[in-house]
Design a protein around this motif. Structure first.
Motif, short mmCIF file in Angstrom:
data_model
loop_
_atom_site.label_atom_id
_atom_site.label_comp_id
_atom_site.label_asym_id
_atom_site.label_seq_id
_atom_site.Cartn_x
_atom_site.Cartn_y
_atom_site.Cartn_z
N SER A 299 41.83 38.31 38.74
CA SER A 299 41.68 38.54 40.17
C SER A 299 42.75 37.73 40.89
CB SER A 299 40.29 38.09 40.64
OG SER A 299 40.14 36.69 40.49
N LEU A 300 42.85 37.93 42.19
CA LEU A 300 43.79 37.16 42.99
C LEU A 300 43.54 35.66 42.81
CD1 LEU A 300 45.99 36.91 45.18
CD2 LEU A 300 44.17 37.14 46.89
N GLU A 301 42.28 35.28 42.78
CA GLU A 301 41.93 33.86 42.66
C GLU A 301 42.36 33.30 41.30
OE1 GLU A 301 38.11 30.88 43.31
OE2 GLU A 301 37.86 33.05 43.45
N SER A 315 49.21 35.69 47.98
CA SER A 315 49.07 37.03 48.55
C SER A 315 50.22 37.35 49.50
CB SER A 315 47.73 37.14 49.30
OG SER A 315 47.56 38.43 49.83
N ARG A 316 50.54 36.40 50.40
CA ARG A 316 51.64 36.63 51.35
C ARG A 316 52.98 36.76 50.65
NH1 ARG A 316 48.80 32.64 54.41
NH2 ARG A 316 50.18 31.04 53.57
N ALA A 317 53.24 35.85 49.69
CA ALA A 317 54.54 35.86 49.01
C ALA A 317 54.71 37.11 48.16
CB ALA A 317 54.67 34.60 48.15
N PHE A 318 53.67 37.51 47.45
CA PHE A 318 53.75 38.68 46.58
C PHE A 318 54.00 39.95 47.39
CE2 PHE A 318 52.27 42.06 43.78
CZ PHE A 318 52.77 41.68 42.54
N LYS A 319 53.30 40.07 48.50
CA LYS A 319 53.48 41.27 49.32
C LYS A 319 54.88 41.32 49.92
CE LYS A 319 51.43 44.17 52.87
NZ LYS A 319 50.30 44.40 53.78
N ALA A 320 55.38 40.15 50.35
CA ALA A 320 56.74 40.12 50.90
C ALA A 320 57.76 40.48 49.84
CB ALA A 320 57.03 38.73 51.47
N HIS A 321 57.48 40.14 48.60
CA HIS A 321 58.43 40.38 47.50
C HIS A 321 58.36 41.80 46.97
CE1 HIS A 321 61.00 39.28 44.13
NE2 HIS A 321 60.11 39.76 43.28
N THR A 322 57.15 42.37 46.90
CA THR A 322 56.97 43.68 46.25
C THR A 322 56.59 44.79 47.21
OG1 THR A 322 54.61 43.36 45.80
CG2 THR A 322 56.17 42.48 44.18
N GLU A 324 53.55 45.25 48.08
CA GLU A 324 52.15 45.51 47.78
C GLU A 324 51.39 44.18 47.69
OE1 GLU A 324 51.36 49.03 44.79
OE2 GLU A 324 53.09 47.87 44.07
N THR A 325 50.11 44.22 48.00
CA THR A 325 49.30 43.05 47.74
C THR A 325 49.04 42.94 46.24
OG1 THR A 325 47.17 44.18 47.90
CG2 THR A 325 48.14 43.35 49.97
N THR A 327 46.21 42.67 44.78
CA THR A 327 45.08 43.54 44.46
C THR A 327 45.51 44.99 44.38
OG1 THR A 327 43.55 42.01 45.53
CG2 THR A 327 42.77 44.26 45.18
N ASP A 328 46.30 45.44 45.34
CA ASP A 328 46.77 46.83 45.31
C ASP A 328 47.65 47.09 44.09
OD1 ASP A 328 45.44 47.43 47.61
OD2 ASP A 328 47.18 47.24 48.93
N TYR A 329 48.45 46.11 43.73
CA TYR A 329 49.32 46.25 42.56
C TYR A 329 48.48 46.39 41.29
CZ TYR A 329 53.17 45.33 39.29
OH TYR A 329 54.09 45.42 38.28
N MET A 330 47.44 45.55 41.16
CA MET A 330 46.57 45.64 39.99
C MET A 330 45.84 46.98 39.93
SD MET A 330 44.87 41.91 39.29
CE MET A 330 44.11 41.79 40.91
N VAL A 331 45.34 47.44 41.07
CA VAL A 331 44.63 48.72 41.11
C VAL A 331 45.57 49.85 40.71
CG1 VAL A 331 43.54 50.41 42.64
CG2 VAL A 331 42.88 48.00 42.79
N ARG A 332 46.80 49.82 41.22
CA ARG A 332 47.76 50.87 40.87
C ARG A 332 48.04 50.88 39.37
NH1 ARG A 332 53.25 51.09 40.36
NH2 ARG A 332 53.65 49.07 41.34
N LYS A 333 48.23 49.71 38.78
CA LYS A 333 48.48 49.64 37.34
C LYS A 333 47.29 50.18 36.55
CE LYS A 333 51.56 47.86 35.59
NZ LYS A 333 52.87 48.36 35.13
N ARG A 334 46.07 49.82 36.99
CA ARG A 334 44.87 50.28 36.29
C ARG A 334 44.70 51.79 36.42
NH1 ARG A 334 41.15 45.16 38.30
NH2 ARG A 334 41.73 43.77 36.57
N MET A 335 44.98 52.32 37.60
CA MET A 335 44.83 53.75 37.80
C MET A 335 45.86 54.54 36.99
SD MET A 335 42.18 54.40 39.61
CE MET A 335 41.44 53.09 38.63
N GLU A 336 47.10 54.03 36.95
CA GLU A 336 48.12 54.71 36.15
C GLU A 336 47.74 54.71 34.67
OE1 GLU A 336 51.65 52.60 37.15
OE2 GLU A 336 51.94 53.67 39.06
#
Length: 383
Positions: A299-301, A315-322, A324-325, A327-336
């Motif tokens: 999880s994020l934590e 959360s802020r740094a990852f979203k600025a870099h990619t 995506e948050t 959490t959204d990045y993890m969900v996308r990977k899991r769904m793919e």
């Protein structure tokens, strides 16, 4: 004469007019000293007008409410804050809580709720004024003595925010000498209680910013009460702060100041480690970690703990870099991965859900459909 000053911060002139119209300012003993159009101007006006209450919007150009709340919490910890937002946004609400805002109100403002928030501000300010008056008298009855004490306090605060341990140590040393020379015999207990409360309030926003627990509670409750929650402090420091006050008041105020200084020293040392980790956070390493472990129970934590940073910073740094948050990045990977298992490897939908970390099949269906716009069965041509 009204007792307390109010500053309104909002980029919309009509919204500032609504705030002016809804507040029972005279009834609460409040005076509006001015307005500001954004967070940058707001900080300038706070420095200029020294308001007791700030009523601020969250969504503003430039320095928005999120950044503004953090700076007010650090630089002006005694200012009461009422947050307004046209968006029922949990992120904003969380920052409001972290900044110890009196209330979080959704626009359009409800007059009764707004005036109750103002009343809460006044009650808190009245209580603080009464406690300060009781604690400082007779210890700092003379204004010149109180002014000199405030100068040492401000010097300590500036060093704290800069993580300048030498400057903070020097300020505490001078404070101890000043108190020993200025406080008359018999007034030590009142002085220690006042200094303890004051420096606890000064430290609390710093602890919140670096998520160092509630170390100042022990100071706020008095040196003899001990720490209610020692999270963030080393065990030997907990023991030091929880010793009876009388044991450190046997003829020397400097001993009490030294105990407070050790709390600050410990907090600054831990904050320095966190700041170094924040500055060198390798976001590609974070992405690689998620790519490797997204099928695990992460999880994020747990990711933040792995990289020794706060959830908010990650959360802020990852979203600025990619873009995506986390959490959204993890969900996308899991769904793919789920789509690959269902379509290419022809696993059952139930097994694909379990393998991608979803034990609740109904929830898996909802997430899948939200992500791809169709159900898992639709991908297979099922009705």
């Amino acid at each position: 004469m009204n007792k307390y000053k109010v500053l309104i911060i909002d980029d919309e002139p009509w919204s500032r007019q609504v705030v002016r119209a809804l507040g029972d300012w005279e009834g609460h003993g409040l005076t509006i000293v001015g307005e500001a159009e954004d967070g940058t101007e707001g900080l300038l006006r706070i420095e200029q007008w020294k308001p007791h209450v700030v009523v601020t919007d969250m969504r503003m150009p430039g320095k928005d409410g999120d950044a503004l709340l953090r700076e007010i919490g650090q630089r002006y910890p005694n200012v009461r804050i009422i947050v307004m937002s046209g968006y029922d946004d949990f992120t904003y609400m969380k920052q409001a809580v972290r900044s110890r805002a009196v209330d979080y109100l959704l626009k359009p403002l409800d007059p009764a709720e707004f005036n109750e928030a103002l009343a809460n501000c006044v009650r808190g300010l009245d209580r603080e004024r009464a406690e300060a008056g009781e604690a400082w008298a007779p210890a700092f009855a003379r204004q010149d003595v109180h002014r000199e004490y405030t100068a040492y306090r401000d010097r300590t605060h500036a060093g704290l925010l800069e993580l300048n341990r030498a400057a903070v140590s020097e300020a505490f040393g001078k404070l101890a000498a000043f108190l020993s020379a200025s406080v008359a015999p018999g007034e030590e207990q009142a002085c220690v209680a006042a200094v303890t409360r004051d420096y606890a309030a000064l430290l609390q926003p710093f602890l919140a910013e670096y998520e160092l627990g509630r170390a100042a509670d022990g100071l706020r409750n008095g040196l003899g009460d001990g720490l209610r929650d020692g999270e963030g402090l080393s065990p030997d420091l907990e023991s030091e702060v929880s010793r009876p006050a009388a044991a450190r008041l046997d003829g020397a105020l400097s001993q009490a100041v030294a105990s407070i200084a050790r709390v600050y020293e410990d907090a600054m040392e831990r904050a320095a480690v966190i700041r170094r980790n924040r500055n060198r956070l390798d976001l590609e390493a974070v992405r690689a970690y998620v790519d490797k472990h997204f099928l695990d129970a992460i999880s994020l934590e747990t990711i933040a703990q792995c990289f020794y940073v706060s959830k908010e910073h990650l959360s802020r740094a990852f979203k600025a870099h990619t873009g995506e948050t986390v959490t959204d990045y993890m969900v996308r990977k899991r769904m793919e991965k789920a789509r690959e298992l269902i379509v290419e490897q022809e696993l059952s939908i139930k097994n694909a859900a379990h393998l991608t970390g979803y034990d609740d099949i109904a929830y898996f269906y909802r997430v899948f459909k939200k992500h791809f716009g169709c159900t898992p069965g639709n991908l297979r041509g099922e009705p």
